[in-house]
Design an enzyme around this catalytic site. Sequence first.
Site, PDB file in Angstrom:
ATOM      1  N   THR A 323       0.880  -1.314   0.094  1.00 38.91           N
ATOM      2  CA  THR A 323       0.041  -0.117   0.017  1.00 38.91           C
ATOM      3  C   THR A 323       0.997   1.183  -0.047  1.00 38.91           C
ATOM      4  O   THR A 323       1.901   1.270   0.253  1.00 38.91           O
ATOM      5  CB  THR A 323      -0.867  -0.175   1.375  1.00 38.91           C
ATOM      6  OG1 THR A 323      -0.144   0.116   2.510  1.00 38.91           O
ATOM      7  CG2 THR A 323      -1.564  -1.190   1.487  1.00 38.91           C
ATOM      8  N   CYS A 324       0.346   2.452  -0.293  1.00 40.81           N
ATOM      9  CA  CYS A 324       0.926   3.796  -0.418  1.00 40.81           C
ATOM     10  C   CYS A 324       0.914   4.332   1.088  1.00 40.81           C
ATOM     11  O   CYS A 324       0.419   5.557   1.055  1.00 40.81           O
ATOM     12  CB  CYS A 324       0.376   4.633  -1.461  1.00 40.81           C
ATOM     13  SG  CYS A 324       0.425   4.033  -2.852  1.00 40.81           S
ATOM     14  N   ASP A 325       1.313   3.459   2.039  1.00 35.98           N
ATOM     15  CA  ASP A 325       1.130   4.197   3.308  1.00 35.98           C
ATOM     16  C   ASP A 325       2.720   3.830   3.971  1.00 35.98           C
ATOM     17  O   ASP A 325       3.094   2.449   4.009  1.00 35.98           O
ATOM     18  CB  ASP A 325       0.444   3.691   4.194  1.00 35.98           C
ATOM     19  CG  ASP A 325       0.018   4.316   5.459  1.00 35.98           C
ATOM     20  OD1 ASP A 325       1.157   4.560   6.286  1.00 35.98           O
ATOM     21  OD2 ASP A 325      -1.187   4.502   6.096  1.00 35.98           O
ATOM     22  N   ASN A 366      -6.847   1.506   0.098  1.00 40.88           N
ATOM     23  CA  ASN A 366      -5.921   1.504  -1.004  1.00 40.88           C
ATOM     24  C   ASN A 366      -6.650   0.502  -2.076  1.00 40.88           C
ATOM     25  O   ASN A 366      -5.965   0.470  -3.123  1.00 40.88           O
ATOM     26  CB  ASN A 366      -4.475   1.144  -0.789  1.00 40.88           C
ATOM     27  CG  ASN A 366      -3.620   2.504  -0.989  1.00 40.88           C
ATOM     28  OD1 ASN A 366      -2.480   2.146  -1.153  1.00 40.88           O
ATOM     29  ND2 ASN A 366      -3.975   3.503  -1.248  1.00 40.88           N
TER      30      ASN A 366
END
Length: 376
Positions: A323-325, A366
């Site tokens: 994910t983009c975290d 996401n």
Amino acid sequence: MTAKIERYLAENQVETPCLVVDLDVIAENYRTMNRLLPLARIFYAVKANPEPAVVAMLNGLGSSFDTASRGEIDLVLGQGASPDRVSFGNTIKKQRDIAYAYEKGVRLFAFDSEAELEKLAESAPGAKVFCRILMECGGAEWPLSRKFGCAPEMATDLLVRARDLGLEPYGISFHVGSQQTDIGQWDVAIGRAAAMFSAIAKANIDLKMVNIGGGFPAKYRANIRPVEAYCDGVMSAMQKHFGNAIPEIIIEPGRSMVGDAGVIQTEVVLISKKDYEEDKRWVYLDIGKFGGLAETMDEAIKYDIATDRDGGETAPVILAGPTCDSADILYEKTEYRLPVELKVGDKVKILATGAYTTSYSAVNFNGFAPLKAVCI
Ligand SMILES: *Cc1c(COP(=O)(O)O)cnc(C)c1O
């Protein structure tokens, strides 16, 4: 990993990430614990793995269930558990959920505060209640801290008040922290519970039950002592502190019941380096903290990892999710090594992931689907 899971993964192209649960392992864990603790009633902690097939199978073996919400109560009743085998063990409950549980026939409730006791008196009149006492959770890899429980002196007063409110003061509970490897913690807790039995007897209340919670460890990377050692430790502590007046015992295993029954099949999405000089590869899997591996928070739980290329040369890696975290890194400080030959698209197995994975998975963060499970 069991031969059954290995065969299943070899014969089926599962869409990753996917948790495969071997129900036979859970059944064996249940029978072992029943045999080692014949005086205890087992209340499976549903949150560890709430797959209906797991609940149904344990129900068939005669297990009882520790539940924390209306949803978990509906789940276990829906799988055939009778309400006298259900405990509403959360100390933080809405009044209307207490009423719902009571209406469904649940008569065993946890509390750790006066306000909760008042809710119980109003919506679950006459029910059996047990008070959770604080534990420090030293030695636990997934401590449950000060969020739950109250000091023994307060618990004693509250149990007396429970009687005055028309409830049945039934016992004491504690949880020594999850993935607790220090057997001595149960001795400390059981000692406290026994002292409370004596203190409360002075108010003419005869407590009936000690609920020793969960906490037994699962085997991850580090070796642990066998479940026999933990059961022996618990029974010796009961004998030491209660002599020949051993009360009813409840145990609420979660992790130790289902942890070693599951394997998550994942896939390598990307392998990269951030710098020409960097010696560690970043390996991104299609599962991360939000996809079910929440217990890698602070790198607390260190899962064993296997690949089809094991046996060859290895090199250190940083493992991360898709994910983009930026919180979605599994292991950066803890040394993990994977085969030098590992390639994008390779399958990677995360072992002993039967507990606290599907239940911790985000629903759609996401755009990634929640972790699927198959029970075989
Ligand atoms: C989570 C929980 C358990 C299970 O703990 P494990 O460490 O997984 O065995 C047992 N009892 C209560 C009240 C819990 O909240």
